[in-house]
Design an enzyme around this catalytic site. Structure first.
Site, PDB file in Angstrom:
ATOM      1  NE  ARG A   1      -2.055   1.580   3.850  1.00 50.85           N
ATOM      2  CZ  ARG A   1      -2.631   0.822   4.588  1.00 50.85           C
ATOM      3  NH1 ARG A   1      -3.844   1.376   5.004  1.00 50.85           N
ATOM      4  NH2 ARG A   1      -1.941   1.220   5.827  1.00 50.85           N
TER       5      ARG A   1
ATOM      6  CG  PHE B   1       3.303   4.512   3.343  1.00 43.67           C
ATOM      7  CD1 PHE B   1       4.033   5.269   2.435  1.00 43.67           C
ATOM      8  CD2 PHE B   1       2.139   5.688   2.968  1.00 43.67           C
ATOM      9  CE1 PHE B   1       4.593   6.235   1.927  1.00 43.67           C
ATOM     10  CE2 PHE B   1       1.883   6.328   2.577  1.00 43.67           C
ATOM     11  CZ  PHE B   1       3.617   6.986   1.457  1.00 43.67           C
ATOM     12  CG  ASP B   2      -1.347   4.611   6.216  1.00 50.38           C
ATOM     13  OD1 ASP B   2       0.231   3.383   7.255  1.00 50.38           O
ATOM     14  OD2 ASP B   2      -2.665   4.161   6.564  1.00 50.38           O
ATOM     15  CB  THR B   3       2.349   4.174  11.465  1.00 54.56           C
ATOM     16  OG1 THR B   3       0.492   3.354  11.176  1.00 54.56           O
ATOM     17  CG2 THR B   3       2.257   4.535  12.909  1.00 54.56           C
TER      18      THR B   3
ATOM     19  CE1 TYR C   1      -5.612   4.555   2.995  1.00 53.34           C
ATOM     20  CE2 TYR C   1      -3.934   6.145   4.027  1.00 53.34           C
ATOM     21  CZ  TYR C   1      -4.316   4.893   3.953  1.00 53.34           C
ATOM     22  OH  TYR C   1      -4.636   4.009   5.244  1.00 53.34           O
TER      23      TYR C   1
END
Length: 398
Positions: free
Chosen positions: A82, A192-194, A100
């Site tokens: 992702r 990734f987003d963390t 997203y």
């Protein structure tokens, strides 16, 4: 003659939908999202379907949708992840805001405008949907609820995160901010987003939170065990980078002068090292004593010994207090942090015993690690703001 003025450029948002083998829901979800944005969203938009090396009909469906629906494009990647898909799409975006959402559209779309509005206005830098605030309305099983809350508790206690929900698949970022952060983000998958959020918060960027209505997808194929393992590894890596000062990014002018409170930049690394050593000593002592005494008693003895050592070490190395003056008072006041840790760890062991009466020592250790993460944050705040507060020391010396 009055000179004509050029029309203002329409601000745009690019929504990335990462997919891997999602032929089951892709067509219906994208059509629903497109119809919703076309009918209600007051800004320009683009939907990017980012196919992560699918092996089913996902890519064909994505290309068909891009040809049929205006404002929809398809992007193909040869590898899964992702984070990899978001990095590729966001890096090349010319929209004002990028974001997203999960392809199953678990999050109610009515939260989308509140998510991106503060970014388009320039008030905030990042925005996340949260399922863990009081205003959220969430339907999901107890297993996922427990894992999500435990993970976010660890982020807040061990990493100092102030955002409430790192894992909700409903996020947006001002494009200039995203493109500044991306080179410093290493993860290409679920963490990734963390990592992006932790990095943003460390640099003083504003993170806006929106309570969402969210319904769990019962057919989700996320490997929970692998995801948790990778997330814990990611947290350890980010902690190392933070302590070493490795991550540096360009930030907006309003936050360039932001700094940690006085002394904290020096105190945090010392406190972290002492905390890790004392935690390992506590666990080793607990496992040894567990052979001859009940878990609660073994934990109490191990915690008391390491709490005394922790206070003494922080007194000398973190807060620079030398000599014997006030040493006993510091230990007694530090004992309150010991009581907090004892309460949390004892409660954790009791809860574990209630859920799994025959739990292994490894499970008990895991419960203690979680409790100690919370207690560590409390200990640092107590030591810094009360026990070793410089102003208090000056008042006592008068």
């Amino acid at each position: 003659m009055k000179q004509a003025t050029a029309p203002a450029r329409t601000r745009t948002v690019e929504i990335v939908v990462p997919v891997h083998n999602e032929q089951r829901v892709l067509d219906e979800s994208v059509r629903r999202l497109h119809a919703y944005l076309t009918g209600t969203f007051p800004y320009g938009f683009r939907i990017t379907i980012a196919d992560n090396a699918s092996t089913d009909a996902t890519w064909q469906i994505a290309t068909d949708l891009s040809r049929e629906l205006s404002g929809v494009r398809a992007l193909h990647l040869d590898a899964k992840g992702r984070g990899r898909a978001l990095r590729r799409a966001w890096s090349a975006s010319d929209a004002d805001v990028v974001g997203y959402m999960d392809v199953d559209l678990s999050t109610d779309l009515d939260a989308f405008l509140p998510l991106v509005a503060p970014l388009l206005s320039g008030h905030s830098d990042l925005a996340i949907g949260t399922r863990l605030s009081r205003g959220a309305n969430v339907v999901r099983g107890p297993k996922r609820e427990f894992i999500s809350r435990t993970y976010n508790l660890l982020l807040r206690s061990a990493m100092g995160a102030r955002f409430s929900d790192a894992q909700c698949g409903f996020k947006a970022v001002r494009t200039e901010i995203a493109q500044a952060l991306l080179p410093a983000v290493e993860d290409e998958e679920w963490f990734f987003d963390t990592e992006l959020l932790l990095l943003a918060e460390r640099h003083g960027l504003r993170i806006h939170e929106v309570p969402v209505d969210w319904v769990d997808d019962p057919d989700s194929r996320v490997d929970i065990v692998r995801t948790v393992r990778d997330d814990l590894r990611g947290m350890a890596r980010v902690a190392r980078k933070t302590l070493s000062g490795a991550a540096r990014i360009p930030v907006p002018p309003r936050v360039r002068a932001a700094r940690l409170p006085g002394g904290m930049a020096r105190q945090l690394p010392s406190f972290a090292v002492i905390g890790v050593v004392c935690t390992l000593a506590h666990l080793a002592l607990f496992v040894t004593l567990r052979l001859v005494m009940p878990a609660v008693v073994a934990n109490g003895v191990a915690l008391l010994v390491t709490a005394v050592l922790n206070t003494a070490a922080n007194r000398r190395f973190t807060f620079g207090v030398t000599g014997r003056t006030g040493a006993l008072r510091h230990q007694l006041e530090g004992g309150l942090a010991f009581l907090v840790g004892l309460s949390l760890s004892t409660g954790g062991l009791a809860l574990l015993n209630l859920v799994a009466p025959a739990a292994s020592t490894a499970a008990e250790v895991a419960a203690l690690v979680t409790a100690n993460a919370v207690a560590t944050l409390v200990r640092f705040l107590m030591l810094r703001t009360w026990v070793f507060n410089p102003r208090r020391a000056k008042e006592n010396s008068r």
